[in-house]
Design a protein around this motif. Sequence first.
Motif, PDB file in Angstrom:
ATOM      1  N   THR A  98      41.462   6.438  50.380  1.00  0.00           N
ATOM      2  CA  THR A  98      40.121   7.027  50.328  1.00  0.00           C
ATOM      3  C   THR A  98      40.101   8.426  50.951  1.00  0.00           C
ATOM      4  OG1 THR A  98      39.423   6.065  52.440  1.00  0.00           O
ATOM      5  CG2 THR A  98      39.029   4.746  50.465  1.00  0.00           C
ATOM      6  N   LEU A 103      43.318  10.708  47.288  1.00  0.00           N
ATOM      7  CA  LEU A 103      42.359  10.151  46.329  1.00  0.00           C
ATOM      8  C   LEU A 103      42.921  10.051  44.908  1.00  0.00           C
ATOM      9  CD1 LEU A 103      39.530   9.072  46.731  1.00  0.00           C
ATOM     10  CD2 LEU A 103      38.608  11.314  46.133  1.00  0.00           C
ATOM     11  N   ASP A 104      43.811  10.973  44.546  1.00  0.00           N
ATOM     12  CA  ASP A 104      44.318  10.927  43.169  1.00  0.00           C
ATOM     13  C   ASP A 104      45.670  10.215  43.063  1.00  0.00           C
ATOM     14  OD1 ASP A 104      45.919  12.838  44.304  1.00  0.00           O
ATOM     15  OD2 ASP A 104      45.755  14.266  42.631  1.00  0.00           O
ATOM     16  N   LYS A 105      46.058   9.508  44.121  1.00  0.00           N
ATOM     17  CA  LYS A 105      47.300   8.720  44.018  1.00  0.00           C
ATOM     18  C   LYS A 105      47.021   7.480  43.169  1.00  0.00           C
ATOM     19  CE  LYS A 105      49.824  10.277  48.002  1.00  0.00           C
ATOM     20  NZ  LYS A 105      50.294  10.039  49.353  1.00  0.00           N
ATOM     21  N   PRO A 106      47.897   7.185  42.219  1.00  0.00           N
ATOM     22  CA  PRO A 106      47.586   6.095  41.280  1.00  0.00           C
ATOM     23  C   PRO A 106      47.825   4.694  41.820  1.00  0.00           C
ATOM     24  CG  PRO A 106      49.625   7.173  40.648  1.00  0.00           C
ATOM     25  CD  PRO A 106      49.095   7.927  41.830  1.00  0.00           C
TER      26      PRO A 106
ATOM     27  N   GLY B  66      44.784   2.851  38.665  1.00  0.00           N
ATOM     28  CA  GLY B  66      45.910   3.783  38.604  1.00  0.00           C
ATOM     29  C   GLY B  66      46.028   4.443  37.241  1.00  0.00           C
ATOM     30  N   ILE B  69      43.343   7.060  36.894  1.00  0.00           N
ATOM     31  CA  ILE B  69      43.675   8.278  37.653  1.00  0.00           C
ATOM     32  C   ILE B  69      44.695   9.118  36.874  1.00  0.00           C
ATOM     33  CG2 ILE B  69      44.838   9.109  39.743  1.00  0.00           C
ATOM     34  CD1 ILE B  69      43.534   6.622  41.158  1.00  0.00           C
TER      35      ILE B  69
END
Lengths: 139, 117
Positions: A98, A103-106, B66, B69
């Motif tokens: 968070t 935040l953009d880690k999958p 995931g 994203i």
Amino acid sequence: MPETSIFNTSFTSDLDESARVQNEIVAELEQRGVSMGDLADLHLALEEGLANAVKHGNKLDSSKQVHVECELSEAGFFSIVIQDEGEGFDPNDVPDCTLPENLDKPSGRGLMLMRAFMDDIRYNDVGNQLTITKTCTIE
Amino acid sequence: MASQATRFDIQTVEDCTVACFLDSRILDEATIQVVGDQMYRLVDSGLLKIILDFSNVEHLSSAALGKLINMKKKVDAAGGKLRMCSIRPELKKIFDVTKLSKLFDIQKNQAKALKGF
């Protein structure tokens, strides 16, 4: 509070097997009258917990097993213990997804979702045994 | 194994592509893999304005998040735009808990997603 074992099994580290076990547990919980809202939350937690054991715990090693013990009391207290045969991990080492930089880690959100939707989740000291609990509404 | 059949209802509205998920559960790895591949193919085929409609979706796992994203990264890299819409309250909780509602452009419904896109 009497608890009834509803599932006690072991399966090989395979995601199809994990999905099969997950669906069998959900079907059993549904049959025992767990509310649809709680079922949805449990389904999510089971997916996350079992997939973590197969993928991250046993690292998809088909020679390793995942052991599952699941109980539901008449009053609706649900608990499941998921044990893998991996080396374990420290849940505190999982990055906080968070945070803006993450935040953009999958990946890395499974624990967070289980914590949000269950009453309690805890790992043993080794980090290869997960216990999840939730008090459910029985209809 | 999850079916390779199309997992989206695709509609074109002016220059926007609206992809509506057909699955109510995007939980297991096999389904997520197929859904992800079909979603990425939209970008690979050159579409630049994509709206993902979640009307039918009731359950979503972290692995599915995931894929979403990565989808946003692909769209951004291609110079396109991605919006999401019609997310049910129980599903919205997943986006809120993970704070992904900050990362994604989420609109209440398809009409609002199309507006000014």
